[in-house]
Design a protein around this motif. Sequence first.
Motif, mmCIF file in Angstrom:
data_model
loop_
_atom_site.group_PDB
_atom_site.id
_atom_site.type_symbol
_atom_site.label_atom_id
_atom_site.label_comp_id
_atom_site.label_asym_id
_atom_site.label_seq_id
_atom_site.Cartn_x
_atom_site.Cartn_y
_atom_site.Cartn_z
ATOM 1 N N LEU A 1 -4.773 4.949 -11.850
ATOM 2 C CA LEU A 1 -4.979 5.606 -10.563
ATOM 3 C C LEU A 1 -4.972 4.539 -9.484
ATOM 4 O O LEU A 1 -5.809 3.629 -9.484
ATOM 5 C CB LEU A 1 -6.306 6.370 -10.548
ATOM 6 C CG LEU A 1 -6.452 7.438 -9.464
ATOM 7 C CD1 LEU A 1 -5.361 8.508 -9.597
ATOM 8 C CD2 LEU A 1 -7.818 8.096 -9.540
ATOM 9 N N GLY A 2 -3.985 4.629 -8.598
ATOM 10 C CA GLY A 2 -3.827 3.625 -7.558
ATOM 11 C C GLY A 2 -3.885 4.239 -6.176
ATOM 12 O O GLY A 2 -4.035 5.453 -6.007
ATOM 13 N N LEU A 3 -3.745 3.398 -5.168
ATOM 14 C CA LEU A 3 -3.774 3.820 -3.774
ATOM 15 C C LEU A 3 -2.371 3.796 -3.207
ATOM 16 O O LEU A 3 -1.732 2.742 -3.135
ATOM 17 C CB LEU A 3 -4.670 2.892 -2.954
ATOM 18 C CG LEU A 3 -4.752 3.210 -1.455
ATOM 19 C CD1 LEU A 3 -5.568 4.480 -1.231
ATOM 20 C CD2 LEU A 3 -5.356 2.036 -0.682
ATOM 21 N N GLY A 4 -1.859 4.944 -2.783
ATOM 22 C CA GLY A 4 -0.612 5.005 -2.040
ATOM 23 C C GLY A 4 -0.880 4.717 -0.580
ATOM 24 O O GLY A 4 -1.921 5.116 -0.036
ATOM 25 N N THR A 5 0.046 4.046 0.101
ATOM 26 C CA THR A 5 -0.232 3.579 1.462
ATOM 27 C C THR A 5 0.795 4.020 2.500
ATOM 28 O O THR A 5 0.842 3.451 3.594
ATOM 29 C CB THR A 5 -0.330 2.034 1.492
ATOM 30 O OG1 THR A 5 0.948 1.464 1.161
ATOM 31 C CG2 THR A 5 -1.396 1.528 0.531
ATOM 32 N N TYR A 6 1.610 5.027 2.201
ATOM 33 C CA TYR A 6 2.604 5.445 3.196
ATOM 34 C C TYR A 6 1.926 6.170 4.353
ATOM 35 O O TYR A 6 1.053 7.024 4.157
ATOM 36 C CB TYR A 6 3.652 6.375 2.576
ATOM 37 C CG TYR A 6 4.556 6.962 3.642
ATOM 38 C CD1 TYR A 6 5.549 6.189 4.222
ATOM 39 C CD2 TYR A 6 4.368 8.263 4.109
ATOM 40 C CE1 TYR A 6 6.351 6.694 5.232
ATOM 41 C CE2 TYR A 6 5.167 8.780 5.115
ATOM 42 C CZ TYR A 6 6.158 7.993 5.677
ATOM 43 O OH TYR A 6 6.936 8.487 6.682
ATOM 44 N N TYR B 1 7.813 1.109 4.486
ATOM 45 C CA TYR B 1 6.568 1.600 5.079
ATOM 46 C C TYR B 1 6.158 0.772 6.293
ATOM 47 O O TYR B 1 5.320 1.212 7.089
ATOM 48 C CB TYR B 1 5.423 1.563 4.066
ATOM 49 C CG TYR B 1 5.581 2.431 2.844
ATOM 50 C CD1 TYR B 1 6.642 3.321 2.698
ATOM 51 C CD2 TYR B 1 4.643 2.365 1.821
ATOM 52 C CE1 TYR B 1 6.777 4.097 1.555
ATOM 53 C CE2 TYR B 1 4.759 3.143 0.684
ATOM 54 C CZ TYR B 1 5.836 4.007 0.549
ATOM 55 O OH TYR B 1 5.959 4.766 -0.593
ATOM 56 N N GLU B 2 6.689 -0.445 6.390
ATOM 57 C CA GLU B 2 6.386 -1.359 7.491
ATOM 58 C C GLU B 2 4.885 -1.653 7.602
ATOM 59 O O GLU B 2 4.336 -1.819 8.697
ATOM 60 C CB GLU B 2 6.925 -0.806 8.820
ATOM 61 C CG GLU B 2 8.445 -0.666 8.837
ATOM 62 C CD GLU B 2 8.982 -0.170 10.161
ATOM 63 O OE1 GLU B 2 8.182 0.309 10.993
ATOM 64 O OE2 GLU B 2 10.200 -0.251 10.375
ATOM 65 N N ASN B 3 4.211 -1.720 6.447
ATOM 66 C CA ASN B 3 2.781 -2.037 6.476
ATOM 67 C C ASN B 3 2.414 -3.127 5.476
ATOM 68 O O ASN B 3 1.227 -3.374 5.229
ATOM 69 C CB ASN B 3 1.946 -0.775 6.199
ATOM 70 C CG ASN B 3 2.122 -0.228 4.779
ATOM 71 O OD1 ASN B 3 2.805 -0.828 3.946
ATOM 72 N ND2 ASN B 3 1.509 0.908 4.513
ATOM 73 N N GLU B 4 3.425 -3.791 4.891
ATOM 74 C CA GLU B 4 3.120 -4.776 3.855
ATOM 75 C C GLU B 4 2.203 -5.883 4.366
ATOM 76 O O GLU B 4 1.307 -6.339 3.645
ATOM 77 C CB GLU B 4 4.422 -5.379 3.306
ATOM 78 C CG GLU B 4 5.217 -4.422 2.420
ATOM 79 C CD GLU B 4 6.580 -4.963 2.061
ATOM 80 O OE1 GLU B 4 6.920 -4.958 0.873
ATOM 81 O OE2 GLU B 4 7.308 -5.391 2.988
ATOM 82 N N GLU B 5 2.396 -6.328 5.603
ATOM 83 C CA GLU B 5 1.540 -7.401 6.113
ATOM 84 C C GLU B 5 0.087 -6.951 6.195
ATOM 85 O O GLU B 5 -0.846 -7.738 5.933
ATOM 86 C CB GLU B 5 2.024 -7.874 7.482
ATOM 87 C CG GLU B 5 1.989 -6.819 8.570
ATOM 88 C CD GLU B 5 2.542 -7.337 9.888
ATOM 89 O OE1 GLU B 5 1.886 -8.227 10.496
ATOM 90 O OE2 GLU B 5 3.610 -6.865 10.308
ATOM 91 N N TYR B 6 -0.128 -5.674 6.523
ATOM 92 C CA TYR B 6 -1.494 -5.155 6.624
ATOM 93 C C TYR B 6 -2.105 -4.940 5.247
ATOM 94 O O TYR B 6 -3.292 -5.206 5.034
ATOM 95 C CB TYR B 6 -1.497 -3.864 7.431
ATOM 96 C CG TYR B 6 -0.862 -4.013 8.791
ATOM 97 C CD1 TYR B 6 -1.444 -4.833 9.761
ATOM 98 C CD2 TYR B 6 0.336 -3.365 9.105
ATOM 99 C CE1 TYR B 6 -0.860 -4.992 11.010
ATOM 100 C CE2 TYR B 6 0.924 -3.517 10.345
ATOM 101 C CZ TYR B 6 0.329 -4.331 11.294
ATOM 102 O OH TYR B 6 0.910 -4.500 12.526
#
Length: 276
Positions: A15-20, A49-54
């Motif tokens: 069970l993981g966290l999706g971040t889209y 998703y353009e959130n990899e840095e975050y």
Amino acid sequence: MPGDSPDVADEMPRLGLGTYSADDRDQWTENVRTALDVGYRHVDTAQVYENEEYVGEGIRSSEVDREDVFLATKTMHVDVPDDPADVPEAIDGCLDRLGVDAVDLLYVHWPSGAYEHEPVLSAFDDAYDEGKARNVGVANFTPELLDEAREHLDAPLFANQVEMHPLLPQEELVEYAQTHDHWLVAYSPLGKGEALDVPEIQEVAERHDASPAQVCLAWLLDHDNVAAIPKASSREHMEDNLAARELELDDDDRELIDSIDREYREIDPDHGPWNW
């Protein structure tokens, strides 16, 4: 725990966290940090998703060591990059934005657009050989495309990430994953909320004094070789989703959920290979 998968690699939490998210991408620094504090150890992101840095900053700023986090990302979206020759550079870009030397799982995001199996999979093999990707996977692949990928990849195929929930049970792909001993990682595991209002899901939830989201996730984890990456942005929802690991369904629950006479696909672009 129901649905344990003893033969596939054990290091990926099921069970993981999706971040889209379509906007507010900087929220994922705090969201990831919160998720790790709650107990998540599997985080999924993607170049598009353009959130990899975050996401990377969320991991670095948490109290959980990087080596204790299973970090997955995806490149080769339908329109990113534009040319298979750009894939090595795209992979390096993912690592740079995440601020890591390697990811635990690197996915081909879509088998469409500029995707060509030989140059793209060769680039993924190189990333595996060079230690940039500890495992290689694909996303949105059909059985036929999985056959092709397995034939051309030198690295073991670790996972296929596809939409899966009680309204889209993906029986053929689940059986394929079990037969060939890789993970099926379910995205949109709640059908973007569509599955939560289904009477059968609500009935099972009432039986167990659980939430409909927990029932959907427990149903997924009840399948061997299946993991799930629900998105959540509040601590309450993160804790609720994570508690699904403790919910054990019985035969009556399974029969009722499997009797749902409705099919729904949330992510259904024209470039999806099931539409070719």
